[in-house]
Design an enzyme around this catalytic site. Structure first.
Site, PDB file in Angstrom:
ATOM      1  N   ASN A  28      -6.307 -12.486 -34.534  1.00  0.00           N
ATOM      2  CA  ASN A  28      -7.323 -12.680 -33.492  1.00  0.00           C
ATOM      3  C   ASN A  28      -8.297 -11.509 -33.654  1.00  0.00           C
ATOM      4  O   ASN A  28      -7.941 -10.357 -33.372  1.00  0.00           O
ATOM      5  CB  ASN A  28      -6.643 -12.656 -32.130  1.00  0.00           C
ATOM      6  N   ASN A  81     -17.079 -13.877 -25.697  1.00  0.00           N
ATOM      7  CA  ASN A  81     -16.698 -14.890 -26.674  1.00  0.00           C
ATOM      8  C   ASN A  81     -17.781 -15.076 -27.721  1.00  0.00           C
ATOM      9  O   ASN A  81     -18.909 -14.593 -27.597  1.00  0.00           O
ATOM     10  CB  ASN A  81     -16.435 -16.224 -25.969  1.00  0.00           C
ATOM     11  N   CYS A  90      -8.484 -10.267 -22.378  1.00  0.00           N
ATOM     12  CA  CYS A  90      -8.021 -10.618 -23.722  1.00  0.00           C
ATOM     13  C   CYS A  90      -6.907  -9.656 -24.093  1.00  0.00           C
ATOM     14  O   CYS A  90      -7.141  -8.454 -24.247  1.00  0.00           O
ATOM     15  CB  CYS A  90      -9.161 -10.542 -24.729  1.00  0.00           C
ATOM     16  N   ASN A  92      -4.867  -9.469 -26.902  1.00  0.00           N
ATOM     17  CA  ASN A  92      -4.944  -8.903 -28.247  1.00  0.00           C
ATOM     18  C   ASN A  92      -6.064  -7.871 -28.330  1.00  0.00           C
ATOM     19  O   ASN A  92      -5.941  -6.843 -28.996  1.00  0.00           O
ATOM     20  CB  ASN A  92      -5.178 -10.016 -29.277  1.00  0.00           C
ATOM     21  N   ASN A 179      -7.215 -14.276 -16.606  1.00  0.00           N
ATOM     22  CA  ASN A 179      -8.068 -15.360 -17.095  1.00  0.00           C
ATOM     23  C   ASN A 179      -7.265 -16.647 -17.018  1.00  0.00           C
ATOM     24  O   ASN A 179      -6.030 -16.632 -16.932  1.00  0.00           O
ATOM     25  CB  ASN A 179      -8.574 -15.073 -18.517  1.00  0.00           C
ATOM     26  N   HIS A 181      -5.274 -20.173 -17.680  1.00  0.00           N
ATOM     27  CA  HIS A 181      -4.493 -20.805 -18.741  1.00  0.00           C
ATOM     28  C   HIS A 181      -3.819 -22.077 -18.241  1.00  0.00           C
ATOM     29  O   HIS A 181      -3.282 -22.111 -17.136  1.00  0.00           O
ATOM     30  CB  HIS A 181      -3.406 -19.858 -19.263  1.00  0.00           C
ATOM     31  N   GLU A 230      -8.955 -21.492 -27.212  1.00  0.00           N
ATOM     32  CA  GLU A 230      -9.570 -20.578 -26.259  1.00  0.00           C
ATOM     33  C   GLU A 230     -10.975 -21.026 -25.863  1.00  0.00           C
ATOM     34  O   GLU A 230     -11.738 -21.534 -26.686  1.00  0.00           O
ATOM     35  CB  GLU A 230      -9.645 -19.168 -26.850  1.00  0.00           C
ATOM     36  N   CYS A 239      -3.327 -15.338 -29.322  1.00  0.00           N
ATOM     37  CA  CYS A 239      -3.925 -15.153 -27.993  1.00  0.00           C
ATOM     38  C   CYS A 239      -2.897 -14.427 -27.131  1.00  0.00           C
ATOM     39  O   CYS A 239      -1.853 -14.994 -26.790  1.00  0.00           O
ATOM     40  CB  CYS A 239      -4.305 -16.491 -27.373  1.00  0.00           C
ATOM     41  N   GLY A 242      -2.564 -15.846 -23.662  1.00  0.00           N
ATOM     42  CA  GLY A 242      -1.947 -17.159 -23.820  1.00  0.00           C
ATOM     43  C   GLY A 242      -0.451 -17.055 -24.045  1.00  0.00           C
ATOM     44  O   GLY A 242       0.331 -17.875 -23.531  1.00  0.00           O
TER      45      GLY A 242
END
Length: 296
Positions: A28, A81, A90, A92, A179, A181, A230, A239, A242
Site C-alpha cells: 500500500n 486519495n 489510513c 498503513n 473511517n 468500513h 478502498e 489496508c 480494513g
C-alpha cells in the site's frame, strides 16, 4: 510565445519544488510530504496527476505531516486519495508516518502521538523495526460511518446492480475505525468480485460519504485472508484500517480469537482486539523506497 533561455530560467525560478519520500506498508504505497519543515502542499488536481502510475509518480495515497493543532499531539496527519479527496484515516500510512518522522529527525519520541480528523493515534517503533499503532476503539453506531441502516439490524443486506448489469443481494456488516468500513465474509477471496462489488457497495446511496469494502476469508480462528476495495483508490495491496475492521467484526461474530494474522496481498499484519471499548492494536512493517523532488 517564443521560448528563450531567459524565459526558461524565469520559469525555473518560479517553479515550486517540494521534496517528497515514497514509502509503502505491505505494498500500500504513499508519497509523504513534510509540511512541518516547509509550508508547501498540493491541490486535488496536482494529486490526481502525480498519482498516475504511467504519467506521474504513482501512489495509493498522499500523506501530509503537519504541525499539531492540539497540545495532546506531536503532529497532525492528513491523508489524500488518488482522486484528490481527503479521508479520515489510513493504518498503513500511519506506520509509514511513524518511520518517516523518526528517520528525518522530526522527533525522538516513541511512541509518537498523532492527530487525525477524528481521533488521536499512538504510533510506536518496535525493537524488530516494525511499527505498532494504537488505532483507537471501533465504533459500531451506523451514524459514525455514516450509514443509513434503516432500523436496527444484526447484519445488513443490500441489493446491488454492478457495472456490467449483474444484480446481487449482498450481506455485510459495518464498523468505523475512524473511517468507514463494510466487511463481507466470503469462502474464497481469490474468486471474489472485489472490483465489481466493491465499487457498487462503496458508492451505495446508504453510505453518503462512501465506504471501504473488505472481503474476508476465515482460515482458522487466528488467521484470515483479506482484500479491500478502498474509496477513491480502488483495490490496494493492503489496508490497515480494513484489516482492523475485518478482525473486529470477525471477533464480534464469534469467528476469531485475538490476536489475528491478517494476510493481505502485500504481506501480513497482526491485529489484536480484546472487545468492548478496548483499542485495536495493529503491528506491521513500513518501508522507505526513495526520495525525490516535485517540480510544479
Amino acid at each position: 510565445m517564443r521560448i528563450t533561455s531567459a524565459t526558461r530560467q524565469a520559469a525555473d525560478n518560479t517553479a515550486m519544488r517540494i521534496p517528497f519520500t515514497k514509502m509503502h506498508g505491505l505494498g500500500n504505497d504513499f508519497v509523504v510530504i513534510d509540511c512541518v519543515s516547509q509550508s508547501q502542499s498540493l491541490d486535488a488536481e496536482q494529486i490526481r496527476r502525480l498519482s498516475d502510475r504511467q504519467f506521474g509518480i504513482g501512489f495509493d495515497q498522499l500523506l501530509q505531516i503537519e504541525p499539531a493543532s492540539s497540545a495532546d499531539a506531536d503532529f497532525r496527519y492528513r491523508i489524500f486519495n488518488r482522486d484528490g479527496s481527503e479521508v479520515e484515516h489510513c493504518g498503513n500510512g500511519a506506520r509509514c508516518f511513524a518511520k518517516f518522522v523518526h528517520e528525518r529527525g522530526l522527533t525522538t519520541r516513541n511512541p509518537v502521538r498523532v492527530e487525525t480528523v477524528n481521533r488521536l493515534l499512538s504510533l510506536a517503533l518496535t525493537p524488530s523495526g516494525e511499527v505498532s499503532v494504537d488505532m483507537g476503539s471501533p465504533q459500531f453506531d451506523p451514524q459514525s460511518l455514516p450509514f443509513h441502516a434503516h432500523g436496527t439490524e444484526a447484519g445488513y443486506r443490500r441489493d446491488l446492480v454492478l457495472a456490467d448489469g449483474t444484480r446481487c443481494t449482498l450481506a455485510f456488516d459495518v464498523v468505523s475505525m475512524g473511517n468507514p468500513h463494510a466487511v463481507v465474509v466470503v469462502d474464497d477471496v481469490d474468486s471474489a468480485d472485489v472490483a465489481g462489488i466493491g465499487a457498487a457497495l462503496g458508492a451505495h446511496e446508504d453510505f453518503p460519504q462512501g465506504v471501504n469494502v473488505g472481503f474476508m476469508q476465515r482460515v482458522d480462528r487466528g488467521r484470515i485472508r483479506l482484500r479491500v476495495f478502498e474509496r477513491g483508490s480502488g483495490e490496494t495491496l493492503a489496508c490497515g484500517t480494513g484489516a482492523c475492521a475485518a478482525v473486529v467484526l470477525g471477533r464480534r461474530q464469534g469467528l476469531l480469537d485475538s490476536p489475528v494474522c491478517v494476510e493481505v496481498r502485500g504481506g501480513s499484519l497482526e491485529i489484536a482486539w480484546d472487545g468492548g471499548d478496548a483499542p485495536v492494536l495493529m503491528t506491521g512493517p513500513a518501508e522507505t523506497v526513495f526520495d525525490g523532488t516535485l517540480t510544479l
